[in-house]
Design a protein around this motif. Structure first.
Motif, PDB file in Angstrom:
ATOM      1  N   SER A 100      -4.085  13.824   8.970  1.00 58.93           N
ATOM      2  CA  SER A 100      -3.023  12.911   9.408  1.00 58.93           C
ATOM      3  C   SER A 100      -3.314  11.486   8.945  1.00 58.93           C
ATOM      4  O   SER A 100      -2.409  10.759   8.520  1.00 58.93           O
ATOM      5  N   ARG A 101      -4.593  11.096   8.967  1.00 54.96           N
ATOM      6  CA  ARG A 101      -4.944   9.752   8.480  1.00 54.96           C
ATOM      7  C   ARG A 101      -4.731   9.641   6.971  1.00 54.96           C
ATOM      8  O   ARG A 101      -4.279   8.601   6.468  1.00 54.96           O
ATOM      9  N   GLU A 102      -5.059  10.713   6.254  1.00 59.80           N
ATOM     10  CA  GLU A 102      -4.854  10.708   4.805  1.00 59.80           C
ATOM     11  C   GLU A 102      -3.366  10.639   4.473  1.00 59.80           C
ATOM     12  O   GLU A 102      -2.962   9.945   3.521  1.00 59.80           O
ATOM     13  N   TYR A 103      -2.543  11.315   5.254  1.00 61.91           N
ATOM     14  CA  TYR A 103      -1.092  11.267   5.048  1.00 61.91           C
ATOM     15  C   TYR A 103      -0.595   9.823   5.194  1.00 61.91           C
ATOM     16  O   TYR A 103       0.206   9.342   4.381  1.00 61.91           O
ATOM     17  N   LEU A 104      -1.088   9.131   6.219  1.00 61.80           N
ATOM     18  CA  LEU A 104      -0.669   7.741   6.420  1.00 61.80           C
ATOM     19  C   LEU A 104      -1.161   6.853   5.284  1.00 61.80           C
ATOM     20  O   LEU A 104      -0.432   5.963   4.829  1.00 61.80           O
ATOM     21  N   ARG A 105      -2.385   7.085   4.805  1.00 58.38           N
ATOM     22  CA  ARG A 105      -2.908   6.274   3.690  1.00 58.38           C
ATOM     23  C   ARG A 105      -2.066   6.441   2.439  1.00 58.38           C
ATOM     24  O   ARG A 105      -1.812   5.488   1.702  1.00 58.38           O
ATOM     25  N   ALA A 150       0.129   0.005   2.456  1.00 55.31           N
ATOM     26  CA  ALA A 150       0.114  -1.411   2.828  1.00 55.31           C
ATOM     27  C   ALA A 150      -0.224  -1.624   4.291  1.00 55.31           C
ATOM     28  O   ALA A 150      -0.649  -2.692   4.706  1.00 55.31           O
ATOM     29  N   ALA A 151      -0.031  -0.562   5.098  1.00 55.61           N
ATOM     30  CA  ALA A 151      -0.253  -0.696   6.539  1.00 55.61           C
ATOM     31  C   ALA A 151      -1.731  -0.572   6.901  1.00 55.61           C
ATOM     32  O   ALA A 151      -2.117  -0.825   8.032  1.00 55.61           O
ATOM     33  N   ASP A 152      -2.565  -0.150   5.924  1.00 55.58           N
ATOM     34  CA  ASP A 152      -4.015  -0.001   6.172  1.00 55.58           C
ATOM     35  C   ASP A 152      -4.248   0.859   7.408  1.00 55.58           C
ATOM     36  O   ASP A 152      -4.893   0.444   8.359  1.00 55.58           O
ATOM     37  N   ALA A 153      -3.692   2.095   7.397  1.00 56.19           N
ATOM     38  CA  ALA A 153      -3.763   2.967   8.577  1.00 56.19           C
ATOM     39  C   ALA A 153      -5.199   3.349   8.891  1.00 56.19           C
ATOM     40  O   ALA A 153      -6.022   3.452   8.003  1.00 56.19           O
ATOM     41  N   ILE A 160       0.036   4.382  12.514  1.00 50.82           N
ATOM     42  CA  ILE A 160      -0.083   3.284  11.572  1.00 50.82           C
ATOM     43  C   ILE A 160      -0.730   2.111  12.308  1.00 50.82           C
ATOM     44  O   ILE A 160      -0.384   1.820  13.449  1.00 50.82           O
ATOM     45  N   LYS A 161      -1.678   1.476  11.659  1.00 46.53           N
ATOM     46  CA  LYS A 161      -2.394   0.382  12.304  1.00 46.53           C
ATOM     47  C   LYS A 161      -1.425  -0.702  12.764  1.00 46.53           C
ATOM     48  O   LYS A 161      -0.577  -1.161  11.999  1.00 46.53           O
ATOM     49  N   GLY A 162      -1.528  -1.087  14.022  1.00 44.62           N
ATOM     50  CA  GLY A 162      -0.672  -2.118  14.577  1.00 44.62           C
ATOM     51  C   GLY A 162       0.689  -1.629  15.014  1.00 44.62           C
ATOM     52  O   GLY A 162       1.541  -2.425  15.428  1.00 44.62           O
ATOM     53  N   ASP A 163       0.925  -0.329  14.950  1.00 46.17           N
ATOM     54  CA  ASP A 163       2.223   0.264  15.292  1.00 46.17           C
ATOM     55  C   ASP A 163       1.979   1.410  16.273  1.00 46.17           C
ATOM     56  O   ASP A 163       1.377   2.417  15.918  1.00 46.17           O
ATOM     57  N   ASP A 164       2.429   1.249  17.510  1.00 44.84           N
ATOM     58  CA  ASP A 164       2.198   2.299  18.510  1.00 44.84           C
ATOM     59  C   ASP A 164       3.436   3.166  18.716  1.00 44.84           C
ATOM     60  O   ASP A 164       3.543   3.890  19.706  1.00 44.84           O
ATOM     61  N   VAL A 165       4.368   3.113  17.759  1.00 47.94           N
ATOM     62  CA  VAL A 165       5.605   3.883  17.862  1.00 47.94           C
ATOM     63  C   VAL A 165       5.697   4.958  16.773  1.00 47.94           C
ATOM     64  O   VAL A 165       6.092   6.095  17.044  1.00 47.94           O
ATOM     65  N   ASN A 166       5.320   4.593  15.546  1.00 46.52           N
ATOM     66  CA  ASN A 166       5.422   5.524  14.421  1.00 46.52           C
ATOM     67  C   ASN A 166       4.074   6.175  14.147  1.00 46.52           C
ATOM     68  O   ASN A 166       3.064   5.485  14.005  1.00 46.52           O
TER      69      ASN A 166
END
Length: 252
Positions: free
Chosen positions: A239-244, A249-252, A52-58
């Motif tokens: 994986s990117r589509e799953y995050l989208r 809202a996270a704009d992955a 997730i953009k801005g998140d290096d944990v999830n």
């Protein structure tokens, strides 16, 4: 997650890499690898993690299995995971391998007939400062043949983006052409591969486990429709589509 780990953690990781390195096989072990057209190879896996953009944990840990040579999707597994190990250069495997291994284990338990015969990994194998990158780590722990395919040059052991390196890239005439990545010691750690006629920027291929470098390069090229081999490209896209879809809202 950006805080540096204690020195004893790094030493333990180094020791673990050295221990697992003794189990690595850098030659062809499967019958399909001996065939010029890879006859007998039917299933190729690809793995990747997207954050997730801005998140290096999830992150979304992704496994795909594609048919060979048609590159049609046979299986996919998308799973949100929470990384517990910090990012430290040279130790990416300790962050990512547990989740990729779990995905392979879920497949083995639920649909073993779809287990890939080889896995292409978005990262390096023997092309690593201690010659044990993510593709090696996953290969040894899973017992599956693995190939490391990196999109960017890792500058280690005397390999760097020198003028000579750029000249070698420019000399690659067509898809399938390659040149060795040679360490200061003289050891070949991997190869730069022009993966398609349309892409002049190479990918960097190295042995993960249970495959020779030449076979790894041939296989990577055989899996390419575009610059990035299809199993890795599909894992990245899905994986990117799953995050989208799940975190719009996270704009992955």
């Amino acid at each position: 997650m950006s805080a540096a780990p204690a020195e004893d953690v790094v030493r333990r990781w180094e020791s673990e890499q050295q221990r697992l390195r003794l189990q690595l096989l850098d030659h062809d072990t499967e019958s399909w690898q001996q065939n010029p057209d890879f006859s007998g190879l039917q299933r190729v896996g690809g793995v990747d993690l997207s954050f997730i953009k801005g998140d290096d944990v999830n992150a979304c840990a992704q496994l795909v299995v594609l048919s060979f040579p048609d590159m049609e999707l046979l299986y996919e597994d998308s799973r949100m995971v929470t990384l517990t190990a910090p990012y430290v250069a040279g130790f990416l495997a300790f962050r990512e391998t547990p989740f990729l291994l779990e995905a392979l284990q879920r497949l083995q338990e639920n649909q073993p007939e779809l287990l890939p015969q080889v896995v292409l990994v978005d990262g390096n194998g023997l092309f690593h400062d201690r010659e044990f990158g993510l593709a090696c780590h996953l290969g040894v722990l899973s017992g599956l043949p693995c190939v490391g395919v990196a999109k960017n040059l890792l500058q280690v052991q005397g390999v760097n983006k020198s003028q000579e390196h750029q000249s070698q890239i420019a000399a690659l005439q067509k898809g399938g052409d390659s040149f060795p990545l040679t360490a200061a010691s003289g050891k070949v750690l991997g190869k730069a591969l022009r993966s398609s006629d349309k892409s002049v920027k190479p990918v960097y291929v190295s042995v993960g486990h249970k495959i020779s470098l030449d076979t790894a390069v041939r296989l990577t090229h055989a899996c390419c429709r575009y610059r990035v081999p299809e199993p890795i490209r599909q894992a990245d896209c899905r994986s990117r589509e799953y995050l989208r879809q799940h975190f719009p809202a996270a704009d992955a």
